[in-house]
Design a protein around this motif. Sequence first.
Motif, short mmCIF file in Angstrom:
data_model
loop_
_atom_site.label_atom_id
_atom_site.label_comp_id
_atom_site.label_asym_id
_atom_site.label_seq_id
_atom_site.Cartn_x
_atom_site.Cartn_y
_atom_site.Cartn_z
N UNK A 1 0.70 -1.02 0.14
CA UNK A 1 -0.02 0.18 -0.06
C UNK A 1 0.88 1.24 -0.08
N UNK A 2 0.48 2.10 -1.06
CA UNK A 2 1.23 3.53 -0.81
C UNK A 2 0.30 4.42 -0.27
N UNK A 3 0.62 5.20 0.89
CA UNK A 3 -0.32 6.13 1.41
C UNK A 3 0.43 7.75 1.12
N UNK A 4 -0.31 8.39 0.57
CA UNK A 4 0.28 9.76 0.16
C UNK A 4 -0.80 10.83 0.52
N UNK A 5 -0.31 12.00 0.49
CA UNK A 5 -1.23 13.07 0.78
C UNK A 5 -0.57 14.32 1.14
N UNK A 6 -1.12 15.23 1.71
CA UNK A 6 -0.43 16.49 2.10
C UNK A 6 -1.13 16.96 3.51
N UNK A 7 -0.11 17.83 4.09
CA UNK A 7 -0.29 18.49 5.37
C UNK A 7 -0.74 19.94 5.21
N UNK A 8 -1.90 20.23 5.56
CA UNK A 8 -2.21 21.55 5.12
C UNK A 8 -2.73 22.21 6.49
N UNK A 9 -2.90 23.53 6.77
CA UNK A 9 -3.40 24.49 7.58
C UNK A 9 -5.06 24.64 7.33
N UNK A 10 -5.75 25.12 8.45
CA UNK A 10 -6.85 25.41 8.01
C UNK A 10 -7.34 26.33 6.99
N UNK A 11 -6.49 27.07 6.73
CA UNK A 11 -6.53 28.06 5.47
C UNK A 11 -6.17 27.62 4.21
N UNK A 12 -5.88 26.17 4.04
CA UNK A 12 -5.66 25.69 2.73
C UNK A 12 -4.27 25.76 2.42
N UNK A 13 -3.32 26.27 3.08
CA UNK A 13 -2.18 26.49 2.81
C UNK A 13 -1.06 25.29 3.33
N UNK A 14 -0.02 24.92 2.52
CA UNK A 14 0.67 23.63 3.14
C UNK A 14 1.61 23.95 4.05
N UNK A 15 1.45 23.00 5.27
CA UNK A 15 2.45 23.12 6.25
C UNK A 15 3.93 22.56 5.86
N UNK A 16 4.73 23.08 5.43
CA UNK A 16 6.12 22.53 5.11
C UNK A 16 6.79 21.80 6.35
N UNK A 17 7.31 20.74 5.78
CA UNK A 17 8.16 20.02 6.97
C UNK A 17 7.68 19.63 7.99
#
Length: 153
Positions: A35-51
């Motif tokens: 299984x490959x799990x992927x996605x993004x980590x975002x703030x509630x304003x939709x911006x990425x949370x880097x690192x």
Amino acid sequence: DPDDATPSSGEGPFFTKHSPERTSFVDPGLAGTPMELSGRVLATDGRAVPRARLDFWHTDQAGEYDHAGYRCRGHQYADADGRYVLRTIVPGAGGRPKHIHVKLAGNGRALTTQLLFPEDARNGRDWPFDRRLLMKVADDGSGRKARFDFVLG
Ligand code: FE
């Protein structure tokens, strides 16, 4: 919207500190459906949370946690766009719904939660069920491709 924040869920008793940094749990001898799990980590304003730091742990195919070592345990850091990828297997369940534990830290916030499989009829039999914790899971040839975007609220 803060209401979009990914809800927390129980840590359970089997978290282990000091997991290795890695993006793959697939070791020689690890059986199971890839299984490959992927996605993004975002703030509630939709911006990425880097690192952002993501620490994952789950059972092996037989539904067992590794209490002695770090099989199916590891942490990684999302990239500058908040993207993460984990190569692993579909965890076994025992009597529980299949689930993947994660501790997430970034943007000065922290979250401990569990990701769930949409097809699992056992969902809700242990922890309170919240559909915001469902991964999107699709068949991908010999394995599965799962997606989950975290929203740190
Ligand atoms: Fe668990």
